[in-house]
Design a protein around this motif. Structure first.
Motif, PDB file in Angstrom:
ATOM      1  N   SER A  52      43.692  73.800  75.831  1.00  0.00           N
ATOM      2  CA  SER A  52      45.187  72.922  75.633  1.00  0.00           C
ATOM      3  C   SER A  52      46.666  72.682  75.744  1.00  0.00           C
ATOM      4  O   SER A  52      46.924  73.858  76.251  1.00  0.00           O
ATOM      5  CB  SER A  52      44.694  72.980  73.469  1.00  0.00           C
ATOM      6  N   SER A 108      51.600  65.646  82.746  1.00  0.00           N
ATOM      7  CA  SER A 108      51.522  65.986  81.388  1.00  0.00           C
ATOM      8  C   SER A 108      51.689  64.289  80.113  1.00  0.00           C
ATOM      9  O   SER A 108      51.433  63.867  79.277  1.00  0.00           O
ATOM     10  CB  SER A 108      50.585  66.546  79.985  1.00  0.00           C
ATOM     11  N   HIS A 112      48.284  60.766  77.817  1.00  0.00           N
ATOM     12  CA  HIS A 112      48.656  60.294  76.175  1.00  0.00           C
ATOM     13  C   HIS A 112      48.376  61.584  75.561  1.00  0.00           C
ATOM     14  O   HIS A 112      47.642  62.648  76.182  1.00  0.00           O
ATOM     15  CB  HIS A 112      47.639  59.592  75.720  1.00  0.00           C
ATOM     16  N   VAL A 113      48.131  61.730  74.568  1.00  0.00           N
ATOM     17  CA  VAL A 113      48.008  62.764  73.579  1.00  0.00           C
ATOM     18  C   VAL A 113      46.371  62.597  73.347  1.00  0.00           C
ATOM     19  O   VAL A 113      46.188  61.423  72.261  1.00  0.00           O
ATOM     20  CB  VAL A 113      49.243  62.887  72.084  1.00  0.00           C
ATOM     21  N   GLY A 114      46.541  63.853  73.205  1.00  0.00           N
ATOM     22  CA  GLY A 114      44.732  63.488  72.918  1.00  0.00           C
ATOM     23  C   GLY A 114      43.906  64.542  73.729  1.00  0.00           C
ATOM     24  O   GLY A 114      44.386  65.150  74.513  1.00  0.00           O
ATOM     25  N   THR A 115      42.496  63.674  73.866  1.00  0.00           N
ATOM     26  CA  THR A 115      42.372  64.605  74.800  1.00  0.00           C
ATOM     27  C   THR A 115      41.498  63.955  76.368  1.00  0.00           C
ATOM     28  O   THR A 115      42.011  62.362  75.695  1.00  0.00           O
ATOM     29  CB  THR A 115      40.224  64.479  74.806  1.00  0.00           C
ATOM     30  N   THR A 137      39.161  68.780  82.357  1.00  0.00           N
ATOM     31  CA  THR A 137      39.574  67.492  80.309  1.00  0.00           C
ATOM     32  C   THR A 137      40.002  69.004  80.165  1.00  0.00           C
ATOM     33  O   THR A 137      40.890  69.235  80.504  1.00  0.00           O
ATOM     34  CB  THR A 137      38.173  67.792  80.551  1.00  0.00           C
ATOM     35  N   ASP A 139      43.199  68.630  76.139  1.00  0.00           N
ATOM     36  CA  ASP A 139      43.441  68.255  75.397  1.00  0.00           C
ATOM     37  C   ASP A 139      45.511  68.019  75.822  1.00  0.00           C
ATOM     38  O   ASP A 139      45.593  68.805  76.169  1.00  0.00           O
ATOM     39  CB  ASP A 139      43.337  69.039  73.607  1.00  0.00           C
ATOM     40  N   GLN A 141      48.456  68.113  73.089  1.00  0.00           N
ATOM     41  CA  GLN A 141      49.150  68.603  72.421  1.00  0.00           C
ATOM     42  C   GLN A 141      50.431  67.991  72.007  1.00  0.00           C
ATOM     43  O   GLN A 141      51.464  67.417  73.051  1.00  0.00           O
ATOM     44  CB  GLN A 141      48.762  69.699  71.348  1.00  0.00           C
ATOM     45  N   GLU A 142      51.017  67.146  70.519  1.00  0.00           N
ATOM     46  CA  GLU A 142      52.442  67.040  70.444  1.00  0.00           C
ATOM     47  C   GLU A 142      53.588  67.790  70.644  1.00  0.00           C
ATOM     48  O   GLU A 142      53.056  69.055  69.899  1.00  0.00           O
ATOM     49  CB  GLU A 142      52.699  66.761  69.212  1.00  0.00           C
TER      50      GLU A 142
END
Length: 142
Positions: A52, A108, A112-115, A137, A139, A141-142
């Protein structure tokens, strides 16, 4: 007389254009690759989960490749599938038994935010597949 002249004109036209039909156009023909110099490849990391990160971070993802054959291994082309990743790789020959690396620099801010699931396509001179899909892969996060 008119039919004779028309027939002669038709035959003359055929005589000019018919031989051109014997010349076939060969599209996208490439010389056969010299497979005697191909080797085998083992990806030590073909799928990486970076965990993450926060939106705006940049990270590097590393994929290790081992030459498991008897000829030099070449990474002939490596490219990221999307604009958020820039790929770099070992450019010199990888000797039998040695390892090389493919590095993906992931931004990033361009995702986009997310997976996320991104990939890098590596082309090699290997018998066990020419094109190798390297996947990462994680995640965001904002």
């Amino acid at each position: 007389m008119k039919w004779i002249l028309t027939g002669m004109l038709f035959c003359a036209t055929l005589a000019v254009f018919l031989p051109a039909c014997n010349n076939t156009v060969k599209v996208n023909q490439q010389p056969a690759a010299d497979t005697s110099h191909y080797t085998t490849v083992q990806w030590l990391d073909s799928v990486v989960n970076f965990g993450s990160i926060k939106m705006g971070e940049q990270i590097e993802i590393r994929f290790r490749v081992r030459n498991s054959g008897h000829q030099p291994l070449y990474l002939t082309d490596v490219k990221a599938v999307c604009g958020c990743t820039v790929a770099d790789y070992t450019r010199q020959a990888i000797s039998p038994g040695d390892t090389g690396i493919v590095v993906g620099s992931f931004d990033s801010k361009k995702a986009h935010v997310g997976t996320v699931r991104k990939s890098i396509l590596a082309t090699t001179n290997s018998r066990n597949g020419y094109n190798h899909d390297l996947i990462f892969t994680g995640d965001i996060q904002e």
